[in-house]
Every structure is written in C-alpha cells, then in structure tokens.
Enzyme design. Structure first.
Site, PDB file in Angstrom:
ATOM      1  N   GLY A  76      10.443   2.347   4.135  1.00 57.53           N
ATOM      2  CA  GLY A  76      10.136   2.650   2.746  1.00 57.53           C
ATOM      3  C   GLY A  76      11.006   3.799   2.243  1.00 57.53           C
ATOM      4  CB  SER A 210       6.819   0.972   3.977  1.00 59.64           C
ATOM      5  OG  SER A 210       6.822   1.273   5.355  1.00 59.64           O
ATOM      6  CG  HIS A 212       4.672   2.227   8.854  1.00 66.71           C
ATOM      7  ND1 HIS A 212       3.866   3.338   9.001  1.00 66.71           N
ATOM      8  CD2 HIS A 212       5.694   2.610   8.083  1.00 66.71           C
ATOM      9  CE1 HIS A 212       4.423   4.349   8.338  1.00 66.71           C
ATOM     10  NE2 HIS A 212       5.528   3.927   7.762  1.00 66.71           N
ATOM     11  CB  THR A 248      22.670  -7.032  13.278  1.00 69.97           C
ATOM     12  OG1 THR A 248      24.081  -7.114  13.465  1.00 69.97           O
ATOM     13  CG2 THR A 248      21.996  -8.304  13.785  1.00 69.97           C
ATOM     14  CB  CYS A 336       1.483  22.940  10.381  1.00 71.25           C
ATOM     15  SG  CYS A 336       0.538  24.406  10.750  1.00 71.25           S
TER      16      CYS A 336
HETATM   17  C1  LIG Z   1       4.735   6.097   3.844  1.00 71.70           C
HETATM   18  C2  LIG Z   1       5.307   6.226   2.476  1.00 71.70           C
HETATM   19  C3  LIG Z   1       6.698   6.155   2.270  1.00 71.70           C
HETATM   20  C4  LIG Z   1       7.692   6.090   3.395  1.00 71.70           C
HETATM   21  O1  LIG Z   1       7.695   4.856   4.057  1.00 71.70           O
HETATM   22  P1  LIG Z   1       8.327   4.809   5.538  1.00 71.70           P
HETATM   23  O2  LIG Z   1       8.430   3.342   5.839  1.00 71.70           O
HETATM   24  O3  LIG Z   1       7.381   5.519   6.427  1.00 71.70           O
HETATM   25  O4  LIG Z   1       9.660   5.455   5.455  1.00 71.70           O
HETATM   26  C5  LIG Z   1       7.169   6.246   0.978  1.00 71.70           C
HETATM   27  N1  LIG Z   1       6.331   6.374  -0.059  1.00 71.70           N
HETATM   28  C6  LIG Z   1       5.002   6.414   0.099  1.00 71.70           C
HETATM   29  C7  LIG Z   1       4.124   6.536  -1.101  1.00 71.70           C
HETATM   30  C8  LIG Z   1       4.446   6.353   1.374  1.00 71.70           C
HETATM   31  O5  LIG Z   1       3.127   6.441   1.525  1.00 71.70           O
END
Ligand SMILES: *Cc1c(COP(=O)(O)O)cnc(C)c1O
Length: 395
Positions: A76, A210, A212, A248, A336
């Site tokens: 993301g 994203s 995950h 790739t 932190c």
């Molecule tokens: C987690 C998150 C991202 C980053 O996505 P990643 O795949 O972890 O780099 C960007 N924007 C928001 C709002 C997110 O919660």
C-alpha cells in the site's frame, strides 16, 4: 475469555490481519508447480500469467474499473508513493502544488514532504474535532499549479470516513474555475472490506489498496490508475504492469490479494451489523466503566471496526503492555522513538493536547472478533488503568 486462555484476543486488525485459509490455499500452487515467470512464452508461464490476469479481473470487478487500470505493486505504501511521486515527475520536475490532509497515513505524508524538499508546494488541510475534512476548505486550497489532491477514504487511527465523492466534486469545480489540471487520489487501504470501493461513485482517478489489511498476504498492493493518466514509474526495468511497475510479478501474492479482495467485498454488507453491534458495545462499555475516557461517542462518520480512546495521565504504550499481559493485542497511535513518546499526528490534528494524545489506545475489530472478546477488554481495561494510575505521578 480469561487471561489464562492461550488464544490472543487480537484487536489490531488495522495494523494487519491473519491470512484467510481460502487465500493461502489459492496461493500455494504458485510457489511450487505454477512457478513460471508470467512474461515467458511456454505453457508453464501461461499458468502464472493466468493467475495474475484472474486477480486483475477480481480487483477490477470490485473497483468497477477496467482491468488495464489496475497496477499491482509491492505494498500500500508503494501505491501511495507511485501515485504521488509518479504524478509529480510526470507533470514537471520541481514545480507544482499538492493538496492533502493533515491526517493521512505516513505513506502519503512522507512522500508529499519529499516533494516539498524537491521544490514542490503542499497544503495540508486540517480536520474538525471529529476528524472530518471540510470539502469546501479542501477545494478552496486548489491553485492554478495544483496537480494532485490526495485524501484518504478511511483513517487508520480513528476510523473516520471522508466524504471523498463530495471532496472530489468540489475540488474539480475549483480546479476548473482556476484552470488547474488536478487528479484525485485516495488511500483506500483501510476502506477495503468496510465500504464500497466503486471508483466512479467515489469520483477518484487513483486509489491505493493493500493485501494484508484484508486477510491477504503482506508485501503486495494495488494502484488503480484511471485510463489516460500518465505516471512516471517509481521502479523501471523489464516493463511489467504495462510499464508502470517493473519487476517480475509477485504472482502468489497477487493471486492472494485478488482472492482476499473478492471475499472481503462479498462479506462486506453481511458483516456490518454484527461489527456495528460489537463496536457500539465496546464504546458504550468504555464510557460506562471509565468515565474520564476521551472517546468520540457519536461516531457520526466512522467505520465500526476502528475505535480510538485516550486516557489522561497514562501512556498508551503502558496500557498496551498491561493489556498484552492479559492476552489482548491492541495498538497506540503514538510511536515510541528512542527517548520520547511522539504523539500521533492524527490525534494532534483533532486538537488533542500532546499529553492526552500519548495516552491513546486503538482497538480495531475484525471478522473473528466475538462478544466474548469485547467482554474481555471491558474487564481488563479498567484494571490495567487502575494499576497504572496507582504508580503514575500525574494523578
Ligand atoms: C497499512 C496502511 C498503509 C500501508 O500499507 P502497506 O501495505 O503496509 O505498505 C497505507 N495507508 C493506510 C491507511 C494503511 O492503513
């Protein structure tokens, strides 16, 4: 559930989510039998290519876009960086203006700050004390040299949903009247599986997603790029993804993201009332049991899944450790750094005092969250706070 139970009460779905079995199963063959390089010509490669094509169809279906408007990226964060820096360099080096908000994810804020160092200008529009951007204020920041407006759909710390369609419409009108050529980008990473991602209804030209955050794999993202939009690629090389993102293809993860997005979209509406009920229970319970908790009870334009609460006189990190000891995984907005605790830029933008903002905790619910999990938090949280306050010098 009691603290002696060895199952973790995971309430940090805005940080990441566990991968679904259906997704894992769909990915596995692409690590072994279907290992071909999608760019090769023999039939083994065709299988990999077919996997990527199918995932592209799945994503395009959920976004109501064309398949050739979908670019797979490495995260993301990479999608946001590509939208922002890719458009900036396509529009002319070092000159131009970006409008965004002060509550964006760092994967938007930091690339915009990088542009500022290169000579571009940026305006960060603030929010009201509920975390909402005023569309008129946002649109009025557009200047003749503005080329990009970026506003997130759902905020990852406080769960507010911005009126992206309204903001996009007003921004385009404003651009028209001053002769600016402005594209609208939205970071929809936290919106996926929670609200509609229809790019035409949202009126956006670019959208980041994203894997995950939607029970898919880490290290894979999507950037929707509307037909006709030219971006300078962040990563150049073999010309994959129609020259927009070389390297790739991460075939297994792309396949996983496509499946995860289709599944989360198909369950989106049916999950909503259950999550709303659990969320309401948690918010009401916190207000009842901890009367001095600072929490937006009305939650006028929020997704139910993300709840932020601040406590005076205690550090969020200490609360998290106390909760962790009781088997509950949550998160704090503050980061932190080696010596000090940095308050979250999002909570500061809401007008919270730094001393209060460092006492914030975020609970983010997910598809496995149960009534028992909520009961568990409502039992543990007052105990943890009481213990911390006994030792705290400021109370
Ligand atoms: C987690 C998150 C991202 C980053 O996505 P990643 O795949 O972890 O780099 C960007 N924007 C928001 C709002 C997110 O919660």
């Amino acid at each position: 559930m009691t603290s002696s139970d060895d199952r973790i009460n995971y309430l940090d779905h805005a940080a990441t989510t566990p991968m679904r079995n259906e997704v894992l199963e769909k990915m596995l063959p692409y690590f072994t039998q279907k290992f071909g390089n999608p760019s090769s010509l023999y039939s083994l490669a065709g299988e990999a290519r077919y996997g990527v094509d199918e995932a592209r169809e799945q994503v395009a279906h959920v976004l109501n876009s064309r398949e050739n408007e979908i670019v797979f990226t490495g995260s993301g964060s990479e999608s946001n960086n590509t939208a922002i820096k890719g458009l900036a360099s396509a529009r002319g080096a070092g000159k131009g203006h970006v409008v965004t908000t002060s509550i964006e994810h760092h994967a938007v804020i930091h690339p915009v700050e990088q542009l500022e160092k290169l000579g571009y200008d940026a305006t960060y529009i603030g929010v009201d004390n509920t975390g909402l951007v005023d569309p008129e204020e946002f649109a009025s920041a557009v200047r003749p040299d503005t080329f990009l407006a970026s506003v997130m759909l759902v905020n990852n710390e406080i769960g507010t949903i911005q009126a992206v369609r309204h903001i996009a419409d007003r921004t385009r009108e404003s651009a028209m009247s001053c002769g600016a050529d402005v594209l609208i980008h939205t970071d929809a990473v936290q919106a996926a599986g929670k609200i509609s991602l229809n790019v035409d209804e949202l009126g956006v030209d670019m959208m980041s997603l994203s894997g995950h955050k939607i029970y898919g794999p880490k290290g894979v993202g999507v950037l929707f790029v509307r037909r006709g939009v030219t971006l300078e690629p962040l990563i150049s090389g073999g010309g994959q993804e129609r020259q927009r993102r070389s390297g790739t293809e991460n075939v297994a993860s792309i396949v996983g993201l496509g499946e995860a997005l289709i599944l989360s979209e198909s369950e989106r509406l049916s999950n909503r009332s259950r999550l709303q009920r659990l969320s309401d229970r948690l918010v009401k319970g916190i207000v009842e049991k901890i009367p001095d908790a600072i929490i937006d009870e009305k939650r006028l334009s929020h997704v139910p899944e993300i709840i932020n609460v601040s406590f005076q006189g205690v550090e969020g990190e200490s609360i998290l450790l106390g909760l962790d000891f009781k088997g509950i995984a949550a998160s704090s907005g503050s980061a932190c750094s080696s010596a000090s605790v940095e308050p979250s830029h999002v909570l500061l933008a809401l007008g919270q005092e730094p001393a209060l903002a460092v006492g914030s905790v975020r609970f983010s619910l997910g598809r496995h969250t149960t009534d028992e999990d909520i009961t568990d938090v409502l039992q543990a949280l007052p105990v943890v706070l009481k213990q911390l306050r006994m030792f705290s010098p400021s109370t």
